[in-house]
Design a protein around this motif. Structure first.
Motif, PDB file in Angstrom:
ATOM      1  N   ARG A 118      54.968 -42.340 103.314  1.00 15.32           N
ATOM      2  CA  ARG A 118      54.017 -41.630 104.168  1.00 15.32           C
ATOM      3  C   ARG A 118      54.585 -41.355 105.557  1.00 15.32           C
ATOM      4  NH1 ARG A 118      50.315 -45.458 104.798  1.00 15.32           N
ATOM      5  NH2 ARG A 118      51.012 -45.977 106.910  1.00 15.32           N
ATOM      6  N   ASP A 119      55.208 -42.371 106.157  1.00 20.06           N
ATOM      7  CA  ASP A 119      55.615 -42.285 107.557  1.00 20.06           C
ATOM      8  C   ASP A 119      57.078 -41.915 107.760  1.00 20.06           C
ATOM      9  OD1 ASP A 119      53.034 -43.100 108.106  1.00 20.06           O
ATOM     10  OD2 ASP A 119      53.583 -45.213 108.356  1.00 20.06           O
ATOM     11  N   GLY A 120      57.903 -42.151 106.751  1.00 22.64           N
ATOM     12  CA  GLY A 120      59.326 -41.825 106.874  1.00 22.64           C
ATOM     13  C   GLY A 120      60.180 -42.900 107.491  1.00 22.64           C
ATOM     14  N   ASP A 121      59.591 -44.068 107.820  1.00 20.70           N
ATOM     15  CA  ASP A 121      60.378 -45.179 108.360  1.00 20.70           C
ATOM     16  C   ASP A 121      59.666 -46.491 108.083  1.00 20.70           C
ATOM     17  OD1 ASP A 121      58.665 -45.971 110.853  1.00 20.70           O
ATOM     18  OD2 ASP A 121      58.955 -43.813 111.066  1.00 20.70           O
ATOM     19  N   ILE A 122      60.425 -47.562 108.128  1.00 20.57           N
ATOM     20  CA  ILE A 122      59.867 -48.893 107.884  1.00 20.57           C
ATOM     21  C   ILE A 122      60.777 -49.933 108.502  1.00 20.57           C
ATOM     22  CG2 ILE A 122      61.051 -49.231 105.660  1.00 20.57           C
ATOM     23  CD1 ILE A 122      58.494 -50.563 104.636  1.00 20.57           C
ATOM     24  N   ASP A 123      60.199 -51.019 109.007  1.00 22.30           N
ATOM     25  CA  ASP A 123      60.958 -52.142 109.557  1.00 22.30           C
ATOM     26  C   ASP A 123      60.800 -53.345 108.638  1.00 22.30           C
ATOM     27  OD1 ASP A 123      61.659 -50.684 111.830  1.00 22.30           O
ATOM     28  OD2 ASP A 123      59.893 -51.335 112.930  1.00 22.30           O
ATOM     29  N   PHE A 124      61.880 -54.094 108.458  1.00 26.64           N
ATOM     30  CA  PHE A 124      61.788 -55.338 107.702  1.00 26.64           C
ATOM     31  C   PHE A 124      62.948 -56.238 108.115  1.00 26.64           C
ATOM     32  CE2 PHE A 124      64.149 -52.255 105.211  1.00 26.64           C
ATOM     33  CZ  PHE A 124      65.224 -52.953 104.669  1.00 26.64           C
ATOM     34  N   SER A 125      62.956 -57.454 107.600  1.00 28.85           N
ATOM     35  CA  SER A 125      64.002 -58.418 107.935  1.00 28.85           C
ATOM     36  C   SER A 125      64.759 -58.834 106.684  1.00 28.85           C
ATOM     37  CB  SER A 125      63.404 -59.664 108.605  1.00 28.85           C
ATOM     38  OG  SER A 125      62.826 -59.327 109.845  1.00 28.85           O
ATOM     39  N   VAL A 126      66.044 -59.108 106.855  1.00 26.96           N
ATOM     40  CA  VAL A 126      66.907 -59.577 105.777  1.00 26.96           C
ATOM     41  C   VAL A 126      67.526 -60.905 106.220  1.00 26.96           C
ATOM     42  CG1 VAL A 126      68.994 -59.111 104.434  1.00 26.96           C
ATOM     43  CG2 VAL A 126      67.425 -57.237 104.992  1.00 26.96           C
ATOM     44  N   GLN A 127      67.502 -61.896 105.343  1.00 25.82           N
ATOM     45  CA  GLN A 127      68.123 -63.184 105.681  1.00 25.82           C
ATOM     46  C   GLN A 127      69.605 -63.163 105.339  1.00 25.82           C
ATOM     47  OE1 GLN A 127      66.470 -67.059 105.385  1.00 25.82           O
ATOM     48  NE2 GLN A 127      64.478 -66.293 104.667  1.00 25.82           N
ATOM     49  N   TYR A 128      70.410 -63.690 106.263  1.00 25.84           N
ATOM     50  CA  TYR A 128      71.843 -63.809 106.040  1.00 25.84           C
ATOM     51  C   TYR A 128      72.301 -65.114 106.659  1.00 25.84           C
ATOM     52  CZ  TYR A 128      76.879 -63.002 106.383  1.00 25.84           C
ATOM     53  OH  TYR A 128      78.245 -63.130 106.278  1.00 25.84           O
ATOM     54  N   GLU A 129      72.850 -66.005 105.840  1.00 24.34           N
ATOM     55  CA  GLU A 129      73.338 -67.312 106.286  1.00 24.34           C
ATOM     56  C   GLU A 129      72.285 -68.051 107.108  1.00 24.34           C
ATOM     57  OE1 GLU A 129      77.096 -66.723 108.213  1.00 24.34           O
ATOM     58  OE2 GLU A 129      78.165 -66.463 106.315  1.00 24.34           O
ATOM     59  N   GLY A 130      71.031 -67.991 106.619  1.00 19.95           N
ATOM     60  CA  GLY A 130      69.950 -68.730 107.250  1.00 19.95           C
ATOM     61  C   GLY A 130      69.359 -68.084 108.476  1.00 19.95           C
ATOM     62  N   GLU A 131      69.832 -66.889 108.835  1.00 20.56           N
ATOM     63  CA  GLU A 131      69.309 -66.178 109.997  1.00 20.56           C
ATOM     64  C   GLU A 131      68.698 -64.849 109.569  1.00 20.56           C
ATOM     65  OE1 GLU A 131      72.252 -65.795 113.013  1.00 20.56           O
ATOM     66  OE2 GLU A 131      72.834 -67.914 112.937  1.00 20.56           O
ATOM     67  N   LEU A 132      67.848 -64.303 110.421  1.00 17.98           N
ATOM     68  CA  LEU A 132      67.199 -63.029 110.137  1.00 17.98           C
ATOM     69  C   LEU A 132      67.936 -61.884 110.809  1.00 17.98           C
ATOM     70  CD1 LEU A 132      63.380 -63.794 110.443  1.00 17.98           C
ATOM     71  CD2 LEU A 132      64.704 -63.441 108.366  1.00 17.98           C
ATOM     72  N   MET A 133      68.092 -60.806 110.078  1.00 14.30           N
ATOM     73  CA  MET A 133      68.598 -59.556 110.621  1.00 14.30           C
ATOM     74  C   MET A 133      67.462 -58.541 110.542  1.00 14.30           C
ATOM     75  SD  MET A 133      71.828 -60.247 111.227  1.00 14.30           S
ATOM     76  CE  MET A 133      73.069 -61.450 110.703  1.00 14.30           C
TER      77      MET A 133
END
Length: 374
Positions: free
Chosen positions: A76-91
């Motif tokens: 609908r909006d053309g964009d989205i934010d989310f987080s990915v975990q890498y080595e116990g940290e969030l990106m």
């Protein structure tokens, strides 16, 4: 190895303290760019990620965020934010469509938040965090470091005060580990449909503390003010460049209830930090901030809707009243040798006030150099 894992590993090998990775992908592959700690933009080499098409990147993102509601929002909006975990940290990842291509901006978070005395605020705001209830606002443009400042405040509370801390974020940017507090962290799109719904739900979750990732609308504002009045300490962000504009933005969200909202805000507001990040003389980012502490005179201005009078109240506060205009913060950074005068003046929204601040005898100095977070 997922595309996200590969690209984060490549970025850290290139610069362990990198700021952002940018990906522009189409049907033929992807262009990868790295923004380093010193804000240089350089090419990034990651073989599989470069060969991945736009559809491959979308598939990788769907694997990280499988909820149908989130992808309906993207369509609908053309964009989205989310987080990915890498080595116990969030990106933090921002995914968007752009002229037939897929664009991703991935921002690194660095483990635990810095201590509040190390982020470079011009005055000590820790007394705000000892309050039992009320509203604290952290304002600034995108990329101004609001998340890091809030995380430092939250960790300060977590180390000292027992209680249930509920966060409503878009997306979750720091994973908080229980010390004195127990945390319930909810992500808009993944765990709850909106900020307003998440804040209203928090009323039934028996919190002592609440983080509202952003006040975007009147419903969220109303719920946050209600919690701040009813015994919870509420921390929130808004997009505003200074304290007066933050208050004007709140008025714009009132939807015909301006007098009631001004009264609630005057009674519950603890303080506002309006901040920006500047390039320091060593290439690292340095925090400049305007800090307004609510006092009887400030509360009277808020209650009466006299936001223009707040500028004068902050510029000439009584002795000992903790108010710092942005011009004073910028002048203090120049005086301390952390920022060049030309850089500071470009960040000032009132050049004459900045020039006048430079010749003052007493200027606020940052508690410590800005930790290189976002």
């Amino acid at each position: 190895m997922s595309l996200f894992t590969e690209i984060f590993a490549a970025a850290r090998n290139r610069d362990a303290m990198f700021s952002d990775v940018l990906v522009h992908a189409d049907a033929s592959g992807a262009q990868l760019t790295l923004r380093t700690e010193s804000q240089e933009v350089v090419p990034l080499i990651a073989v599989s990620a470069e060969a991945a098409s736009a559809s491959d990147w979308l598939a990788a993102a769907r694997a990280e965020l499988p909820l149908p509601d989130a992808w309906a929002r993207f369509e609908r909006d053309g964009d989205i934010d989310f987080s990915v975990q890498y080595e116990g940290e969030l990106m933090r990842v921002c995914l968007a469509r752009a002229q037939g291509r897929i664009c991703l901006v991935m921002r690194q978070r660095r483990g635990r938040a810095p201590a509040i005395e190390d982020i470079g605020l011009p005055i000590d705001v820790s007394p705000w965090l000892a309050r039992s209830n009320g509203l604290i606002l952290v304002c600034g443009a995108t990329g101004a470091g609001k998340s890091t400042t809030l995380a430092a405040m939250i960790e300060h509370i977590n180390a000292r005060r027992p209680g249930h801390f509920v966060t409503v974020e878009d997306p979750i940017e720091y994973l908080f580990r229980s010390d004195k507090c127990v945390f319930t962290q909810r992500s808009v799109g993944a765990d709850v449909s909106s900020f307003a719904r998440g804040v209203r739900a928090a009323m039934r979750q028996s919190p002592q503390f609440l983080l509202v990732g952003e006040i975007r609308d009147g419903e969220t504002l109303e719920a946050a003010l209600h919690l701040g009045e009813s015994g919870q300490l509420v921390l929130a962000t808004m997009h505003a460049t200074n304290c007066e504009r933050a208050l004007e933005r709140i008025e714009a969200l009132c939807d015909g209830n301006a007098e009631l909202v001004r009264s609630q805000l005057a009674g519950s507001l603890i303080g506002i930090v309006a901040q920006t990040l500047l390039r320091g003389v060593d290439g690292r980012r340095v925090l400049a901030a305007e800090v307004m502490t609510s006092t009887p005179s400030i509360a009277a201005c808020v209650r009466g809707g006299k936001t223009t009078d707040i500028k004068a109240a902050m510029r000439n506060p009584p002795d000992g009243e903790p108010q710092v205009r942005l011009a004073l913060s910028l002048a203090g950074l120049v005086r301390s040798g952390l920022v060049d005068k030309s850089v500071a003046k470009a960040a000032a929204y009132d050049g004459s006030e900045f020039e006048a601040a430079l010749v003052r005898n007493k200027l606020p100095m940052p508690f410590g150099p800005r930790n290189a977070g976002k």
